[in-house]
Design a protein around this motif. Structure first.
Motif, mmCIF file in Angstrom:
data_model
loop_
_atom_site.group_PDB
_atom_site.id
_atom_site.type_symbol
_atom_site.label_atom_id
_atom_site.label_comp_id
_atom_site.label_asym_id
_atom_site.label_seq_id
_atom_site.Cartn_x
_atom_site.Cartn_y
_atom_site.Cartn_z
ATOM 1 N N GLY A 1 48.576 28.947 30.870
ATOM 2 C CA GLY A 1 47.634 30.023 30.580
ATOM 3 C C GLY A 1 46.552 30.155 31.635
ATOM 4 O O GLY A 1 46.164 31.268 32.008
ATOM 5 N N LEU A 2 46.058 29.035 32.150
ATOM 6 C CA LEU A 2 45.030 29.076 33.184
ATOM 7 C C LEU A 2 45.528 29.778 34.438
ATOM 8 O O LEU A 2 44.823 30.604 35.033
ATOM 9 N N GLY A 3 46.749 29.444 34.854
ATOM 10 C CA GLY A 3 47.318 30.086 36.034
ATOM 11 C C GLY A 3 47.461 31.586 35.852
ATOM 12 O O GLY A 3 47.131 32.371 36.751
ATOM 13 N N GLY A 4 47.933 31.989 34.670
ATOM 14 C CA GLY A 4 48.107 33.406 34.394
ATOM 15 C C GLY A 4 46.789 34.147 34.327
ATOM 16 O O GLY A 4 46.636 35.248 34.884
ATOM 17 N N TYR A 5 45.785 33.555 33.687
ATOM 18 C CA TYR A 5 44.494 34.231 33.531
ATOM 19 C C TYR A 5 43.727 34.298 34.846
ATOM 20 O O TYR A 5 42.942 35.241 35.059
ATOM 21 N N LEU A 6 43.919 33.327 35.720
ATOM 22 C CA LEU A 6 43.248 33.417 37.018
ATOM 23 C C LEU A 6 43.732 34.651 37.777
ATOM 24 O O LEU A 6 42.926 35.407 38.335
ATOM 25 N N VAL A 7 45.040 34.877 37.766
ATOM 26 C CA VAL A 7 45.609 36.066 38.405
ATOM 27 C C VAL A 7 45.063 37.334 37.751
ATOM 28 O O VAL A 7 44.626 38.276 38.436
ATOM 29 N N ALA A 8 45.061 37.366 36.416
ATOM 30 C CA ALA A 8 44.653 38.571 35.688
ATOM 31 C C ALA A 8 43.161 38.855 35.850
ATOM 32 O O ALA A 8 42.752 40.011 36.016
ATOM 33 N N ILE A 9 42.333 37.826 35.813
ATOM 34 C CA ILE A 9 40.878 38.024 35.914
ATOM 35 C C ILE A 9 40.488 38.494 37.304
ATOM 36 O O ILE A 9 39.647 39.393 37.457
ATOM 37 N N VAL A 10 41.106 37.918 38.342
ATOM 38 C CA VAL A 10 40.822 38.369 39.705
ATOM 39 C C VAL A 10 41.238 39.824 39.866
ATOM 40 O O VAL A 10 40.495 40.647 40.438
ATOM 41 N N ALA A 11 42.407 40.189 39.343
ATOM 42 C CA ALA A 11 42.874 41.582 39.419
ATOM 43 C C ALA A 11 41.931 42.513 38.668
ATOM 44 O O ALA A 11 41.634 43.624 39.133
ATOM 45 N N PHE A 12 41.437 42.064 37.512
ATOM 46 C CA PHE A 12 40.518 42.870 36.703
ATOM 47 C C PHE A 12 39.252 43.200 37.496
ATOM 48 O O PHE A 12 38.805 44.350 37.525
ATOM 49 N N HIS A 13 38.664 42.219 38.137
ATOM 50 C CA HIS A 13 37.422 42.447 38.875
ATOM 51 C C HIS A 13 37.657 43.265 40.135
ATOM 52 O O HIS A 13 36.788 44.056 40.537
ATOM 53 N N MET A 14 38.810 43.115 40.747
ATOM 54 C CA MET A 14 39.108 43.920 41.932
ATOM 55 C C MET A 14 39.300 45.388 41.566
ATOM 56 O O MET A 14 38.963 46.287 42.342
ATOM 57 N N GLU A 15 39.833 45.633 40.371
ATOM 58 C CA GLU A 15 39.976 47.013 39.910
ATOM 59 C C GLU A 15 38.611 47.664 39.682
ATOM 60 O O GLU A 15 38.478 48.892 39.761
ATOM 61 N N GLN A 16 37.611 46.840 39.409
ATOM 62 C CA GLN A 16 36.254 47.345 39.227
ATOM 63 C C GLN A 16 35.553 47.573 40.568
ATOM 64 O O GLN A 16 34.380 47.960 40.610
ATOM 65 N N GLY A 17 36.257 47.290 41.671
ATOM 66 C CA GLY A 17 35.683 47.476 42.996
ATOM 67 C C GLY A 17 34.805 46.327 43.446
ATOM 68 O O GLY A 17 34.056 46.464 44.422
ATOM 69 N N GLU A 18 34.894 45.195 42.755
ATOM 70 C CA GLU A 18 34.066 44.049 43.096
ATOM 71 C C GLU A 18 34.752 43.188 44.154
ATOM 72 O O GLU A 18 35.980 43.145 44.251
ATOM 73 N N THR A 19 33.954 42.494 44.934
ATOM 74 C CA THR A 19 34.470 41.524 45.890
ATOM 75 C C THR A 19 34.613 40.193 45.170
ATOM 76 O O THR A 19 33.648 39.663 44.624
#
Length: 322
Positions: free
Chosen positions: A66-84
């Motif tokens: 779960g940690l591996g999967g959520y790290l990918v998803a959380i980084v993608a989520f913030h990048m979609e918000q235009g964040e660095t």
């Protein structure tokens, strides 16, 4: 021994040919199923390192998945918000995210293992189970990241020079990573470190009398195992384009164990066959009934009673174990 390597060669030959077979038969579902097999095999191989060779029955490995999967998803989520993210705008790169997923899982595995390995037997099982459930409820409580509904991923992580949106390319990337992990785990279990780890499984008191510290060896194996499971979780989030708290539920650890039992415990190669058998049975049985586990249970019992080395042991013979 020759029979064993013939079986191993056939396994990888079939895995290499899956995209060709899928293309010839125009069956895209086949390559999707094979990708699932390979990713789950990676997680099951990681668990087999501690379960099959160190006799550590961990119900906490779903936490690393779960940690591996959520790290990918959380980084993608913030990048979609235009964040660095992570201090770099190009942090969607797999060369950054996947090692970070392994590192995060290894770090949590270090903490979990350090506390859990001070016990043994049922106590160890329950502590690892408790850790996994703690993480599960933490993920459920992360409302900003979807809570119980999970978190969608819009695009896959980038590997330079490769089209990761192509199912065939992504499959081969997963297959190469799984093959490299098999190679690493075999090197580990056949090294002096691996021999000591097996010694603790056979007779812990004798190993202690020889001067080996159990915590050091078991904890190292546990951390390596956690890292591999974290990588599998990152690959799954890329495959499914989705991460959910269910990835960290203890039932997921149970699935990994079922794959190891089916394929062959303490074989490294067995979990590959076990993952294919488990997911294949799930696909077939769910087409008949939603209560498919009623049929899976007796199959697992028969494997345990009549083929203690699993499918791989049955195919490869008496020298199937490393």
């Amino acid at each position: 021994m020759i029979r064993k390597y013939v079986v191993v060669g056939l396994i990888f030959a079939i895995l290499l040919l899956v995209p060709v077979i899928a293309d010839v038969s125009s069956n895209s579902f086949l390559i999707n199923m094979a990708t699932q097999f390979v990713i789950y095999a990676l997680a099951a191989i990681s668990l087999d390192l501690v379960l099959g060779y160190g006799a550590m029955v961990s119900f906490g490995h779903a936490a690393f998945f779960g940690l591996g999967g959520y790290l990918v998803a959380i980084v993608a989520f913030h990048m979609e918000q235009g964040e660095t993210v992570l201090g770099w705008a190009g942090s969607d790169s797999a060369l950054i995210i996947w090692p970070l997923a392994m590192g995060l899982a290894a770090l949590v595995g270090l903490a979990m293992g350090f506390l859990s390995l001070r016990t043994s037997g049922v106590q160890f099982i329950m502590i690892t189970l408790a850790f996994a459930q703690m993480l599960y409820f933490v993920l459920v409580g992360l409302i900003i990241y979807g809570g119980d509904d999970g978190l969608s991923v819009s695009t896959r992580n980038v590997v330079p020079g490769l089209d990761m949106d192509n199912p065939m390319t992504f499959y081969y990337v997963c297959l190469v990573l799984m093959a490299l992990w098999v190679w690493l785990c075999r090197r580990i279990v056949n090294s002096p470190f691996g021999m000591v780890l097996r010694g603790f499984k056979q007779n812990e008191r004798r190993n202690i009398n020889l001067g080996y510290a159990p915590l050091r060896y078991k904890l190292t194996a546990f951390v390596i195992s956690a890292a591999g499971t974290g990588l599998a979780g990152a690959l799954w989030a890329n495959y499914a384009l989705y991460a959910s708290p269910d990835m960290a539920a203890w039932l997921k650890s149970g699935e990994f164990m079922a794959m190891i039992v089916l394929g062959g415990m303490g074989t490294i190669f067995g979990p590959i066959l076990g993952a294919a058998a488990y997911l294949g049975l799930e696909q077939v049985l769910t087409s008949w009934t939603e209560n498919w586990m009623l049929f899976l249970g007796p199959i697992l019992i028969l494997v345990v009673l009549y083929s203690k080395r699993g499918i791989f042991g049955w195919l490869a013979g008496s020298r199937s174990h490393d």
